[in-house]
Design a protein around this motif. Structure first.
Motif, PDB file in Angstrom:
ATOM      1  N   VAL A  81       0.843  -1.205   0.000  1.00 42.37           N
ATOM      2  CA  VAL A  81       0.000   0.000   0.000  1.00 42.37           C
ATOM      3  C   VAL A  81       0.873   1.248   0.000  1.00 42.37           C
ATOM      4  CG1 VAL A  81      -1.688   1.333   1.335  1.00 42.37           C
ATOM      5  CG2 VAL A  81      -1.978  -1.136   1.055  1.00 42.37           C
ATOM      6  N   TYR A  82       1.905   1.250   0.823  1.00 40.59           N
ATOM      7  CA  TYR A  82       2.798   2.416   0.885  1.00 40.59           C
ATOM      8  C   TYR A  82       3.443   2.677  -0.476  1.00 40.59           C
ATOM      9  CZ  TYR A  82       6.594   5.470   2.349  1.00 40.59           C
ATOM     10  OH  TYR A  82       7.455   6.521   2.469  1.00 40.59           O
ATOM     11  N   ASP A  83       3.952   1.605  -1.107  1.00 38.79           N
ATOM     12  CA  ASP A  83       4.644   1.754  -2.395  1.00 38.79           C
ATOM     13  C   ASP A  83       3.705   2.150  -3.521  1.00 38.79           C
ATOM     14  OD1 ASP A  83       6.993   1.047  -1.133  1.00 38.79           O
ATOM     15  OD2 ASP A  83       6.990  -1.030  -1.873  1.00 38.79           O
ATOM     16  N   ASN A  84       2.419   1.812  -3.397  1.00 41.35           N
ATOM     17  CA  ASN A  84       1.476   2.052  -4.485  1.00 41.35           C
ATOM     18  C   ASN A  84       0.391   3.064  -4.145  1.00 41.35           C
ATOM     19  OD1 ASN A  84       2.229  -0.009  -6.660  1.00 41.35           O
ATOM     20  ND2 ASN A  84       2.252  -1.210  -4.781  1.00 41.35           N
ATOM     21  N   SER A  85       0.550   3.773  -3.039  1.00 38.56           N
ATOM     22  CA  SER A  85      -0.510   4.680  -2.593  1.00 38.56           C
ATOM     23  C   SER A  85      -0.810   5.787  -3.596  1.00 38.56           C
ATOM     24  CB  SER A  85      -0.165   5.281  -1.230  1.00 38.56           C
ATOM     25  OG  SER A  85       1.042   6.008  -1.305  1.00 38.56           O
ATOM     26  N   ASP A  92     -10.667   2.695  -4.585  1.00 43.03           N
ATOM     27  CA  ASP A  92      -9.724   1.715  -4.026  1.00 43.03           C
ATOM     28  C   ASP A  92      -9.475   1.988  -2.548  1.00 43.03           C
ATOM     29  OD1 ASP A  92      -9.380   0.511  -6.527  1.00 43.03           O
ATOM     30  OD2 ASP A  92      -7.558   1.653  -6.985  1.00 43.03           O
ATOM     31  N   THR A  93      -9.309   3.261  -2.215  1.00 41.62           N
ATOM     32  CA  THR A  93      -9.038   3.653  -0.833  1.00 41.62           C
ATOM     33  C   THR A  93     -10.211   3.288   0.078  1.00 41.62           C
ATOM     34  OG1 THR A  93      -7.695   5.492  -1.640  1.00 41.62           O
ATOM     35  CG2 THR A  93      -8.360   5.583   0.648  1.00 41.62           C
ATOM     36  N   LYS A  94     -11.426   3.508  -0.381  1.00 41.86           N
ATOM     37  CA  LYS A  94     -12.611   3.160   0.409  1.00 41.86           C
ATOM     38  C   LYS A  94     -12.690   1.642   0.615  1.00 41.86           C
ATOM     39  CE  LYS A  94     -15.365   7.195  -0.763  1.00 41.86           C
ATOM     40  NZ  LYS A  94     -16.536   7.742  -1.449  1.00 41.86           N
ATOM     41  N   ILE A  95     -12.406   0.877  -0.422  1.00 42.18           N
ATOM     42  CA  ILE A  95     -12.416  -0.588  -0.305  1.00 42.18           C
ATOM     43  C   ILE A  95     -11.365  -1.037   0.695  1.00 42.18           C
ATOM     44  CG2 ILE A  95     -11.892  -2.737  -1.549  1.00 42.18           C
ATOM     45  CD1 ILE A  95     -13.159  -1.379  -4.051  1.00 42.18           C
ATOM     46  N   LEU A  96     -10.180  -0.463   0.613  1.00 39.37           N
ATOM     47  CA  LEU A  96      -9.094  -0.809   1.518  1.00 39.37           C
ATOM     48  C   LEU A  96      -9.448  -0.466   2.962  1.00 39.37           C
ATOM     49  CD1 LEU A  96      -6.215  -1.905   1.750  1.00 39.37           C
ATOM     50  CD2 LEU A  96      -5.379   0.396   1.304  1.00 39.37           C
ATOM     51  N   ILE A  97     -10.048   0.689   3.179  1.00 36.50           N
ATOM     52  CA  ILE A  97     -10.451   1.093   4.526  1.00 36.50           C
ATOM     53  C   ILE A  97     -11.505   0.136   5.080  1.00 36.50           C
ATOM     54  CG2 ILE A  97     -11.697   2.881   5.827  1.00 36.50           C
ATOM     55  CD1 ILE A  97     -10.182   4.950   4.044  1.00 36.50           C
ATOM     56  N   ASP A  98     -12.501  -0.220   4.256  1.00 31.98           N
ATOM     57  CA  ASP A  98     -13.528  -1.175   4.701  1.00 31.98           C
ATOM     58  C   ASP A  98     -12.897  -2.524   5.042  1.00 31.98           C
ATOM     59  OD1 ASP A  98     -15.527   0.701   4.406  1.00 31.98           O
ATOM     60  OD2 ASP A  98     -16.206  -0.058   2.448  1.00 31.98           O
ATOM     61  N   GLY A 102     -12.797  -4.305   8.757  1.00 32.17           N
ATOM     62  CA  GLY A 102     -13.274  -5.665   8.972  1.00 32.17           C
ATOM     63  C   GLY A 102     -12.241  -6.504   9.708  1.00 32.17           C
ATOM     64  N   ILE A 103     -10.990  -6.389   9.311  1.00 29.75           N
ATOM     65  CA  ILE A 103      -9.917  -7.119  10.000  1.00 29.75           C
ATOM     66  C   ILE A 103      -9.799  -6.644  11.445  1.00 29.75           C
ATOM     67  CG2 ILE A 103      -7.412  -7.471  10.094  1.00 29.75           C
ATOM     68  CD1 ILE A 103      -7.407  -7.478   7.056  1.00 29.75           C
ATOM     69  N   GLN A 104      -9.886  -5.341  11.652  1.00 35.23           N
ATOM     70  CA  GLN A 104      -9.808  -4.794  12.999  1.00 35.23           C
ATOM     71  C   GLN A 104     -10.928  -5.348  13.875  1.00 35.23           C
ATOM     72  OE1 GLN A 104     -10.401  -0.538  13.266  1.00 35.23           O
ATOM     73  NE2 GLN A 104      -9.033  -0.402  15.041  1.00 35.23           N
ATOM     74  N   LEU A 105     -12.128  -5.450  13.341  1.00 37.99           N
ATOM     75  CA  LEU A 105     -13.264  -5.987  14.082  1.00 37.99           C
ATOM     76  C   LEU A 105     -13.041  -7.456  14.431  1.00 37.99           C
ATOM     77  CD1 LEU A 105     -16.134  -5.536  15.165  1.00 37.99           C
ATOM     78  CD2 LEU A 105     -16.978  -6.217  12.908  1.00 37.99           C
ATOM     79  N   ILE A 106     -12.565  -8.229  13.462  1.00 36.19           N
ATOM     80  CA  ILE A 106     -12.292  -9.655  13.703  1.00 36.19           C
ATOM     81  C   ILE A 106     -11.239  -9.816  14.795  1.00 36.19           C
ATOM     82  CG2 ILE A 106     -11.258 -11.731  12.681  1.00 36.19           C
ATOM     83  CD1 ILE A 106     -12.605 -10.833  10.014  1.00 36.19           C
TER      84      ILE A 106
END
Length: 115
Positions: A81-85, A92-98, A102-106
Protein backbone atom coordinates in the motif's frame (compact mmCIF):
# COMPACT_ATOMS: atom_id res chain seq x y z
CA UNK A 1 14.61 -27.49 -24.72
CA UNK A 2 17.51 -25.15 -25.45
CA UNK A 3 20.61 -24.99 -23.25
CA UNK A 4 19.66 -21.66 -21.67
CA UNK A 5 16.30 -23.03 -20.58
CA UNK A 6 17.87 -26.25 -19.25
CA UNK A 7 20.27 -24.14 -17.16
CA UNK A 8 17.43 -21.94 -15.88
CA UNK A 9 15.28 -24.92 -14.86
CA UNK A 10 18.30 -26.61 -13.30
CA UNK A 11 19.15 -23.48 -11.31
CA UNK A 12 15.56 -23.14 -10.09
CA UNK A 13 15.50 -26.76 -8.98
CA UNK A 14 18.81 -26.28 -7.14
CA UNK A 15 17.50 -23.09 -5.49
CA UNK A 16 14.33 -24.90 -4.38
CA UNK A 17 16.38 -27.79 -3.00
CA UNK A 18 18.79 -25.53 -1.11
CA UNK A 19 15.91 -23.39 0.22
CA UNK A 20 14.42 -26.56 1.67
CA UNK A 21 17.74 -27.52 3.26
CA UNK A 22 17.94 -30.81 1.37
CA UNK A 23 20.96 -32.61 -0.04
CA UNK A 24 20.85 -33.84 -3.61
CA UNK A 25 20.35 -37.38 -2.28
CA UNK A 26 17.38 -36.37 -0.10
CA UNK A 27 15.79 -34.28 -2.83
CA UNK A 28 16.31 -36.97 -5.47
CA UNK A 29 14.82 -39.63 -3.21
CA UNK A 30 11.71 -37.53 -2.66
CA UNK A 31 11.53 -37.04 -6.45
CA UNK A 32 11.92 -40.77 -7.20
CA UNK A 33 15.00 -40.13 -9.35
CA UNK A 34 18.68 -40.88 -8.87
CA UNK A 35 20.95 -38.24 -7.38
CA UNK A 36 23.17 -38.43 -10.47
CA UNK A 37 20.16 -37.65 -12.68
CA UNK A 38 19.25 -34.73 -10.40
CA UNK A 39 22.83 -33.48 -10.57
CA UNK A 40 22.67 -33.58 -14.36
CA UNK A 41 19.45 -31.56 -14.34
CA UNK A 42 20.80 -29.00 -11.87
CA UNK A 43 23.95 -28.56 -13.94
CA UNK A 44 22.00 -28.17 -17.19
CA UNK A 45 23.46 -31.38 -18.65
CA UNK A 46 20.19 -33.37 -18.63
CA UNK A 47 16.86 -32.41 -20.11
CA UNK A 48 14.15 -33.49 -17.70
CA UNK A 49 11.03 -34.98 -19.25
CA UNK A 50 7.63 -33.72 -18.16
CA UNK A 51 6.96 -36.69 -15.86
CA UNK A 52 10.30 -36.06 -14.11
CA UNK A 53 9.47 -32.38 -13.56
CA UNK A 54 6.08 -33.46 -12.21
CA UNK A 55 7.73 -35.95 -9.86
CA UNK A 56 10.18 -33.29 -8.64
CA UNK A 57 7.36 -30.82 -7.97
CA UNK A 58 5.05 -33.36 -6.34
CA UNK A 59 7.72 -35.02 -4.20
CA UNK A 60 9.17 -31.76 -2.89
CA UNK A 61 6.08 -29.54 -2.65
CA UNK A 62 7.23 -27.19 -5.40
CA UNK A 63 4.62 -25.43 -7.50
CA UNK A 64 5.02 -25.54 -11.26
CA UNK A 65 4.89 -21.74 -11.08
CA UNK A 66 7.96 -21.68 -8.83
CA UNK A 67 9.78 -24.11 -11.09
CA UNK A 68 9.05 -22.14 -14.26
CA UNK A 69 9.20 -18.58 -12.94
CA UNK A 70 11.14 -18.80 -9.68
CA UNK A 71 10.01 -18.18 -6.11
CA UNK A 72 7.56 -15.38 -5.53
CA UNK A 73 8.77 -12.45 -3.55
CA UNK A 74 6.82 -12.00 -0.35
CA UNK A 75 5.62 -8.46 0.21
CA UNK A 76 3.69 -7.16 3.17
CA UNK A 77 0.36 -5.47 2.68
CA UNK A 78 1.64 -2.36 4.45
CA UNK A 79 4.65 -2.07 2.12
CA UNK A 80 2.49 -2.72 -0.93
CA UNK A 81 0.00 0.00 0.00
CA UNK A 82 2.80 2.42 0.89
CA UNK A 83 4.64 1.75 -2.39
CA UNK A 84 1.48 2.05 -4.49
CA UNK A 85 -0.51 4.68 -2.59
CA UNK A 86 -0.06 7.28 -5.31
CA UNK A 87 -1.86 4.94 -7.74
CA UNK A 88 -4.90 4.31 -5.52
CA UNK A 89 -8.20 5.77 -6.60
CA UNK A 90 -10.74 7.08 -4.12
CA UNK A 91 -12.80 3.91 -4.70
CA UNK A 92 -9.72 1.71 -4.03
CA UNK A 93 -9.04 3.65 -0.83
CA UNK A 94 -12.61 3.16 0.41
CA UNK A 95 -12.42 -0.59 -0.30
CA UNK A 96 -9.09 -0.81 1.52
CA UNK A 97 -10.45 1.09 4.53
CA UNK A 98 -13.53 -1.17 4.70
CA UNK A 99 -11.29 -4.23 4.47
CA UNK A 100 -9.02 -3.01 7.25
CA UNK A 101 -12.00 -2.11 9.46
CA UNK A 102 -13.27 -5.67 8.97
CA UNK A 103 -9.92 -7.12 10.00
CA UNK A 104 -9.81 -4.79 13.00
CA UNK A 105 -13.26 -5.99 14.08
CA UNK A 106 -12.29 -9.66 13.70
CA UNK A 107 -9.10 -9.14 15.70
CA UNK A 108 -10.80 -7.17 18.47
CA UNK A 109 -13.49 -9.89 18.79
CA UNK A 110 -10.81 -12.57 18.95
CA UNK A 111 -8.82 -10.66 21.54
CA UNK A 112 -11.89 -10.09 23.71
CA UNK A 113 -12.63 -13.86 23.70
CA UNK A 114 -9.02 -14.63 24.71
CA UNK A 115 -9.32 -12.47 27.87
Amino acid sequence: MNNELKMEIGNRIREARVARGLTQNQFAEKSNISSSYLSGIENGNREPKMHILYSICKGNDISADELLFGPKEEISLVNYVYDNSSKLTLKDTKILIDYLKGIQLILSNRDSRDD
